[in-house]
Design a protein around this motif. Sequence first.
Motif, PDB file in Angstrom:
ATOM      1  N   TRP A   1       0.854  -1.181   0.000  1.00 24.16           N
ATOM      2  CA  TRP A   1       0.000   0.000   0.000  1.00 24.16           C
ATOM      3  C   TRP A   1       0.893   1.235   0.000  1.00 24.16           C
ATOM      4  O   TRP A   1       1.132   1.841   1.040  1.00 24.16           O
ATOM      5  CB  TRP A   1      -0.898  -0.046   1.216  1.00 24.16           C
ATOM      6  CG  TRP A   1      -2.035   0.913   1.206  1.00 24.16           C
ATOM      7  CD1 TRP A   1      -2.386   1.799   0.225  1.00 24.16           C
ATOM      8  CD2 TRP A   1      -2.988   1.084   2.249  1.00 24.16           C
ATOM      9  NE1 TRP A   1      -3.504   2.498   0.596  1.00 24.16           N
ATOM     10  CE2 TRP A   1      -3.890   2.068   1.842  1.00 24.16           C
ATOM     11  CE3 TRP A   1      -3.163   0.486   3.495  1.00 24.16           C
ATOM     12  CZ2 TRP A   1      -4.956   2.484   2.629  1.00 24.16           C
ATOM     13  CZ3 TRP A   1      -4.220   0.897   4.272  1.00 24.16           C
ATOM     14  CH2 TRP A   1      -5.107   1.879   3.846  1.00 24.16           C
ATOM     15  N   ASP A   2       1.375   1.621  -1.178  1.00 23.53           N
ATOM     16  CA  ASP A   2       2.283   2.767  -1.324  1.00 23.53           C
ATOM     17  C   ASP A   2       1.654   4.064  -0.829  1.00 23.53           C
ATOM     18  O   ASP A   2       2.320   4.885  -0.204  1.00 23.53           O
ATOM     19  CB  ASP A   2       2.679   2.965  -2.800  1.00 23.53           C
ATOM     20  CG  ASP A   2       3.283   1.720  -3.401  1.00 23.53           C
ATOM     21  OD1 ASP A   2       4.265   1.216  -2.848  1.00 23.53           O
ATOM     22  OD2 ASP A   2       2.754   1.256  -4.423  1.00 23.53           O
ATOM     23  N   ALA A   3       0.384   4.255  -1.128  1.00 25.58           N
ATOM     24  CA  ALA A   3      -0.293   5.520  -0.807  1.00 25.58           C
ATOM     25  C   ALA A   3      -0.365   5.766   0.699  1.00 25.58           C
ATOM     26  O   ALA A   3      -0.479   6.909   1.133  1.00 25.58           O
ATOM     27  CB  ALA A   3      -1.695   5.534  -1.408  1.00 25.58           C
ATOM     28  N   ALA A   4      -0.295   4.724   1.503  1.00 26.36           N
ATOM     29  CA  ALA A   4      -0.358   4.886   2.961  1.00 26.36           C
ATOM     30  C   ALA A   4       0.957   5.406   3.522  1.00 26.36           C
ATOM     31  O   ALA A   4       1.001   5.899   4.641  1.00 26.36           O
ATOM     32  CB  ALA A   4      -0.721   3.561   3.618  1.00 26.36           C
ATOM     33  N   GLY A   5       2.044   5.291   2.759  1.00 24.27           N
ATOM     34  CA  GLY A   5       3.345   5.765   3.220  1.00 24.27           C
ATOM     35  C   GLY A   5       3.982   4.809   4.204  1.00 24.27           C
ATOM     36  O   GLY A   5       3.444   3.761   4.536  1.00 24.27           O
ATOM     37  N   LYS A   6       5.147   5.201   4.686  1.00 20.12           N
ATOM     38  CA  LYS A   6       5.882   4.379   5.645  1.00 20.12           C
ATOM     39  C   LYS A   6       5.292   4.531   7.035  1.00 20.12           C
ATOM     40  O   LYS A   6       4.789   5.592   7.397  1.00 20.12           O
ATOM     41  CB  LYS A   6       7.353   4.799   5.676  1.00 20.12           C
ATOM     42  CG  LYS A   6       8.097   4.488   4.407  1.00 20.12           C
ATOM     43  CD  LYS A   6       9.556   4.884   4.540  1.00 20.12           C
ATOM     44  CE  LYS A   6      10.312   4.506   3.290  1.00 20.12           C
ATOM     45  NZ  LYS A   6      11.737   4.814   3.403  1.00 20.12           N
ATOM     46  N   LEU A   7       5.393   3.455   7.826  1.00 20.02           N
ATOM     47  CA  LEU A   7       4.976   3.538   9.219  1.00 20.02           C
ATOM     48  C   LEU A   7       5.827   4.580   9.920  1.00 20.02           C
ATOM     49  O   LEU A   7       7.037   4.625   9.722  1.00 20.02           O
ATOM     50  CB  LEU A   7       5.158   2.185   9.910  1.00 20.02           C
ATOM     51  CG  LEU A   7       4.295   1.032   9.420  1.00 20.02           C
ATOM     52  CD1 LEU A   7       4.629  -0.227  10.220  1.00 20.02           C
ATOM     53  CD2 LEU A   7       2.826   1.345   9.536  1.00 20.02           C
ATOM     54  N   ALA A   8       5.203   5.411  10.727  1.00 20.91           N
ATOM     55  CA  ALA A   8       5.929   6.467  11.436  1.00 20.91           C
ATOM     56  C   ALA A   8       5.724   6.291  12.932  1.00 20.91           C
ATOM     57  O   ALA A   8       4.598   6.292  13.410  1.00 20.91           O
ATOM     58  CB  ALA A   8       5.426   7.837  10.993  1.00 20.91           C
ATOM     59  N   GLY A   9       6.829   6.128  13.666  1.00 20.88           N
ATOM     60  CA  GLY A   9       6.745   6.002  15.123  1.00 20.88           C
ATOM     61  C   GLY A   9       5.915   4.811  15.530  1.00 20.88           C
ATOM     62  O   GLY A   9       6.067   3.718  15.006  1.00 20.88           O
ATOM     63  N   GLU A  10       4.997   5.023  16.450  1.00 18.05           N
ATOM     64  CA  GLU A  10       4.107   3.969  16.918  1.00 18.05           C
ATOM     65  C   GLU A  10       3.017   3.785  15.880  1.00 18.05           C
ATOM     66  O   GLU A  10       2.401   4.755  15.445  1.00 18.05           O
ATOM     67  CB  GLU A  10       3.506   4.396  18.261  1.00 18.05           C
ATOM     68  CG  GLU A  10       2.962   3.264  19.052  1.00 18.05           C
ATOM     69  CD  GLU A  10       2.666   3.674  20.484  1.00 18.05           C
ATOM     70  OE1 GLU A  10       1.595   3.298  20.949  1.00 18.05           O
ATOM     71  OE2 GLU A  10       3.498   4.367  21.106  1.00 18.05           O
ATOM     72  N   ALA A  11       2.771   2.550  15.451  1.00 16.54           N
ATOM     73  CA  ALA A  11       1.817   2.328  14.369  1.00 16.54           C
ATOM     74  C   ALA A  11       1.068   1.017  14.550  1.00 16.54           C
ATOM     75  O   ALA A  11       1.595   0.062  15.123  1.00 16.54           O
ATOM     76  CB  ALA A  11       2.548   2.317  13.029  1.00 16.54           C
ATOM     77  N   SER A  12      -0.168   0.996  14.043  1.00 19.98           N
ATOM     78  CA  SER A  12      -0.978  -0.219  14.018  1.00 19.98           C
ATOM     79  C   SER A  12      -1.443  -0.468  12.592  1.00 19.98           C
ATOM     80  O   SER A  12      -1.745   0.474  11.852  1.00 19.98           O
ATOM     81  CB  SER A  12      -2.197  -0.086  14.919  1.00 19.98           C
ATOM     82  OG  SER A  12      -1.812  -0.007  16.266  1.00 19.98           O
ATOM     83  N   PHE A  13      -1.518  -1.733  12.219  1.00 16.84           N
ATOM     84  CA  PHE A  13      -1.962  -2.144  10.899  1.00 16.84           C
ATOM     85  C   PHE A  13      -2.967  -3.260  11.117  1.00 16.84           C
ATOM     86  O   PHE A  13      -2.668  -4.252  11.788  1.00 16.84           O
ATOM     87  CB  PHE A  13      -0.767  -2.615  10.083  1.00 16.84           C
ATOM     88  CG  PHE A  13      -1.078  -3.083   8.686  1.00 16.84           C
ATOM     89  CD1 PHE A  13      -2.069  -2.488   7.927  1.00 16.84           C
ATOM     90  CD2 PHE A  13      -0.348  -4.101   8.116  1.00 16.84           C
ATOM     91  CE1 PHE A  13      -2.333  -2.910   6.632  1.00 16.84           C
ATOM     92  CE2 PHE A  13      -0.587  -4.544   6.827  1.00 16.84           C
ATOM     93  CZ  PHE A  13      -1.589  -3.943   6.081  1.00 16.84           C
ATOM     94  N   THR A  14      -4.183  -3.091  10.598  1.00 14.34           N
ATOM     95  CA  THR A  14      -5.267  -4.040  10.830  1.00 14.34           C
ATOM     96  C   THR A  14      -5.879  -4.456   9.504  1.00 14.34           C
ATOM     97  O   THR A  14      -6.038  -3.630   8.604  1.00 14.34           O
ATOM     98  CB  THR A  14      -6.375  -3.392  11.690  1.00 14.34           C
ATOM     99  OG1 THR A  14      -5.793  -2.851  12.873  1.00 14.34           O
ATOM    100  CG2 THR A  14      -7.454  -4.394  12.060  1.00 14.34           C
ATOM    101  N   ALA A  15      -6.257  -5.723   9.385  1.00 11.32           N
ATOM    102  CA  ALA A  15      -6.996  -6.202   8.214  1.00 11.32           C
ATOM    103  C   ALA A  15      -7.730  -7.475   8.579  1.00 11.32           C
ATOM    104  O   ALA A  15      -7.297  -8.242   9.443  1.00 11.32           O
ATOM    105  CB  ALA A  15      -6.061  -6.464   7.041  1.00 11.32           C
ATOM    106  N   GLY A  16      -8.847  -7.679   7.901  1.00 16.31           N
ATOM    107  CA  GLY A  16      -9.545  -8.955   7.992  1.00 16.31           C
ATOM    108  C   GLY A  16      -9.048  -9.828   6.857  1.00 16.31           C
ATOM    109  O   GLY A  16      -8.803  -9.329   5.761  1.00 16.31           O
ATOM    110  N   LEU A  17      -8.898 -11.121   7.108  1.00  9.44           N
ATOM    111  CA  LEU A  17      -8.496 -12.011   6.028  1.00  9.44           C
ATOM    112  C   LEU A  17      -9.208 -13.339   6.164  1.00  9.44           C
ATOM    113  O   LEU A  17      -9.579 -13.768   7.246  1.00  9.44           O
ATOM    114  CB  LEU A  17      -6.979 -12.189   5.956  1.00  9.44           C
ATOM    115  CG  LEU A  17      -6.254 -12.873   7.089  1.00  9.44           C
ATOM    116  CD1 LEU A  17      -6.111 -14.353   6.850  1.00  9.44           C
ATOM    117  CD2 LEU A  17      -4.867 -12.269   7.211  1.00  9.44           C
ATOM    118  N   ARG A  18      -9.410 -13.961   4.990  1.00  8.77           N
ATOM    119  CA  ARG A  18     -10.083 -15.250   4.935  1.00  8.77           C
ATOM    120  C   ARG A  18      -9.341 -16.112   3.924  1.00  8.77           C
ATOM    121  O   ARG A  18      -9.204 -15.740   2.765  1.00  8.77           O
ATOM    122  CB  ARG A  18     -11.535 -15.052   4.523  1.00  8.77           C
ATOM    123  CG  ARG A  18     -12.290 -16.327   4.288  1.00  8.77           C
ATOM    124  CD  ARG A  18     -13.761 -16.105   4.118  1.00  8.77           C
ATOM    125  NE  ARG A  18     -14.064 -15.321   2.924  1.00  8.77           N
ATOM    126  CZ  ARG A  18     -15.290 -15.003   2.553  1.00  8.77           C
ATOM    127  NH1 ARG A  18     -16.321 -15.362   3.295  1.00  8.77           N
ATOM    128  NH2 ARG A  18     -15.503 -14.302   1.470  1.00  8.77           N
TER     129      ARG A  18
END
Length: 179
Positions: free
Chosen positions: A42-59
Motif C-alpha cells: 500500500w504505497d499511498a499509505a506511506g511508511k509507518l511512522a513512530g508507533e503504528a498499528s496495521f489491521t486487516a480482515g483475512l479469509r
Amino acid sequence: KWPTTPGMEQGLPGGWSAFGGKWTVRDNVIGVTKEKGPKLLWDAAGKLAGEASFTAGLRVTDGDIAGLIMNVTDPKVGADNWNGYEVSLYLHEQKLVLGSHENNFLTLASVPAPVTRGKWHQIRTHVAGGRVKVYLDGRKEPYIDFIVEKPLAPGLVGLRTWGATVEYRNIKIESGGKT
C-alpha cells in the motif's frame, strides 16, 4: 473503499503495487490466487511512522499461510526478495507466526491460535520501536508480544500469502497520529 459495481471484478486501485500474484478487487475485498510469496504493498499509505498499528480482515479459502507485512523495504518479485516483518496465520498448524525477512525468512515468535479456513479473521499488529504486538480476532491481550533486538527500518505495509487463496477486507493503518 473502492468504487466498484457489486459482483464485478475490478483492477487494483491506484496507490498499490503488486510484486507477483494475481490480485483483484471485488465488492471492496482484495483477493489473490494461490501462489508462493506474492506481495501487495500500500504505497499511498506511506511508511509507518513512530508507533503504528496495521489491521486487516483475512479469509483463507484454499491453501494454508496468509497474513500482513510491515516495515517493508526493497521489495521485489519473489518469495524472500524483500525486508520487513510478516505476521501470518498457518491454518494447517493452527498457529500465528511473527517473522522477519531480510531476503530470507526467520521465525521470531510462533503461538497456537484458533484459526479456521473460510472464516474471516482480524489481525492487528502494533509496532513501537523494537516491540511488536500481534492481536487476533479482537482479543484485548496480544497473542504475540515480542521485542526485536535489532528493529527494522520504517517501511510500507501490505499483504502476503504463501500457497493460499486469500481475501482481505477492512484494511486500516494508524501511524504518526493519522488513520
